[in-house]
Design an enzyme around this catalytic site. Sequence first.
Site, PDB file in Angstrom:
ATOM      1  CG  ASP A   1      -9.479  -3.334  -4.861  1.00 24.42           C
ATOM      2  OD1 ASP A   1     -10.211  -4.354  -4.806  1.00 24.42           O
ATOM      3  OD2 ASP A   1      -9.237  -2.634  -3.863  1.00 24.42           O
TER       4      ASP A   1
ATOM      5  NE  ARG B   1     -10.609   7.399  -2.590  1.00 28.27           N
ATOM      6  CZ  ARG B   1     -10.739   6.310  -1.848  1.00 28.27           C
ATOM      7  NH1 ARG B   1      -9.679   5.690  -1.377  1.00 28.27           N
ATOM      8  NH2 ARG B   1     -11.930   5.832  -1.560  1.00 28.27           N
TER       9      ARG B   1
ATOM     10  NE  ARG C   1      -7.542   5.045   2.831  1.00 29.14           N
ATOM     11  CZ  ARG C   1      -8.423   4.435   3.605  1.00 29.14           C
ATOM     12  NH1 ARG C   1      -9.542   5.054   3.944  1.00 29.14           N
ATOM     13  NH2 ARG C   1      -8.183   3.217   4.054  1.00 29.14           N
TER      14      ARG C   1
ATOM     15  NE  ARG D   1      -3.952  -1.818   2.475  1.00 29.30           N
ATOM     16  CZ  ARG D   1      -4.338  -2.246   3.678  1.00 29.30           C
ATOM     17  NH1 ARG D   1      -3.929  -1.630   4.769  1.00 29.30           N
ATOM     18  NH2 ARG D   1      -5.125  -3.289   3.803  1.00 29.30           N
TER      19      ARG D   1
ATOM     20  CE1 TYR E   1     -13.063  -7.950   0.977  1.00 30.17           C
ATOM     21  CE2 TYR E   1     -11.352  -9.509   0.325  1.00 30.17           C
ATOM     22  CZ  TYR E   1     -11.760  -8.402   1.054  1.00 30.17           C
ATOM     23  OH  TYR E   1     -10.862  -7.742   1.862  1.00 30.17           O
TER      24      TYR E   1
END
Length: 357
Positions: A77, A40, A31, A27, A154
Site C-alpha cells: 500500500d 484476502r 478485487r 492494481r 493523507y
Amino acid sequence: MTTLKNDRFLRALLREPVDCTPVWMMRQAGRYLPEYRATRATAGDFLSLCKNNDFACEVTLQPLRRYDLDAAILFSDILTVPDALGLGLYFEAGEGPKFKKTVRTEQDVAQLPKIDAKSDLDYVMNAVSTIRSALGGQVPLIGFSGSPWTLATYMIEGGSSKDFRYTKQMMYAQPEVLHALLDHLADSVIDYLNAQIEAGAQAIQIFDSWGGALAHREYQEFSLNYMHKIVKGLKRENDGRKVPVILFTKGGGQWLEPMIATGADAFGLDWTTPLNVARQTVAGRAALQGNLDPATLYGSPASIEKSVKLMLDDAYAAGEKTGYVANLGHGITQWVDPANPKVFIDTVHEYSAKYLG
C-alpha cells in the site's frame, strides 16, 4: 543473479529495442479477481494481507497466472511509510484508509521519527525478496511508493479527501510547515525505495495520486520538487542492471516538460492526455506509460480491442519503435470482468508487432 526470461518492460523504459509493447496494469492484483478476494478473506483484512509474506506473494503472482503480463508489482500500500511514522493506519469498510493521528502543526512535523525502512518496514522488504524469488526470472518486479505530496495529504487530512481542505490551508497559510513535512517524507521515501531495490525490486514507480489537485505553480513547488529529490537519491543500478524509475502524476500530463528535468526514465499518463501529443512533448528524452481509461474494460471484447489499437496508433504515430509501456490510466477497478484484461493485454502484444517489426 537470476536471468530474466522477459525483460521487454525494462528495455522499453530505457528506450531500448523491444519485440512488442510491454504491458502491465496498475492494481493488477486486486478485487476484480475472485482468487484475490478468497486470499484476502483468508488473511482477515487488507493490512494482514500486506504484512504476511506468503499472502503478499500469492496475490502478486495471481494475475500472472491468468495473463501474459510483462511485469509484476509488489503487493503493498502507498501508506506504509506514514504508518511506520506512527500515525496508526487502519481501514474501514467502504471508506478507504484512515489514520488515528493527523499531522497539522509545526510541532506534529517536528515530532515525526526518522524511519529505517529495512527494520521499520521489514515486512515489505521480506515480501519483495520472497516475490522476486518466486518469480524465478519470469518477469521483472516493480517496487513503489507514494509521492511525498500524496502521502502528506493523507497524513494531514487523516484519510482520503475531495477538497484537501487542511492540506491546502497549510500550503497557503504555513508553507514552511508543509515543506518541512514534504522534505521529511522525501528522505523517508528515498530510504524506503532504496531498501526495496536492495531487496530485489527491478524498477520503481512513484505514485503521485493527488498531484493533479494542485495549481500549476504549486505542483512544481510542493510535488515535483520532492519527486526530483527522490529520483536523485535513488540507487539507479543493482545486480549489474539499471533500475528504471517511473513517475506517475494522475492528472499531470500538462507538466511533462518540467517532469523531464527530474531525470526519471519514464512518466505515467492518465487517460486525459493523448499519447501522440505526449510523445511529441518528451521527444525521445524519456519513455511513457499508459493510458487506457480503466472503464474501457467494462466494454465488449470488440470495443476493448478497438480502444487499445487506437491507443497504440497514438503511441507510435511519430515512428518511435520503443520507449512505451502500455498500461491503464489509473488502477483497474473491482467491477471489471476478469476475462476483459486478457483482451487488453493480448491486443497490445499482437497489434504492436506491426509497429515494432
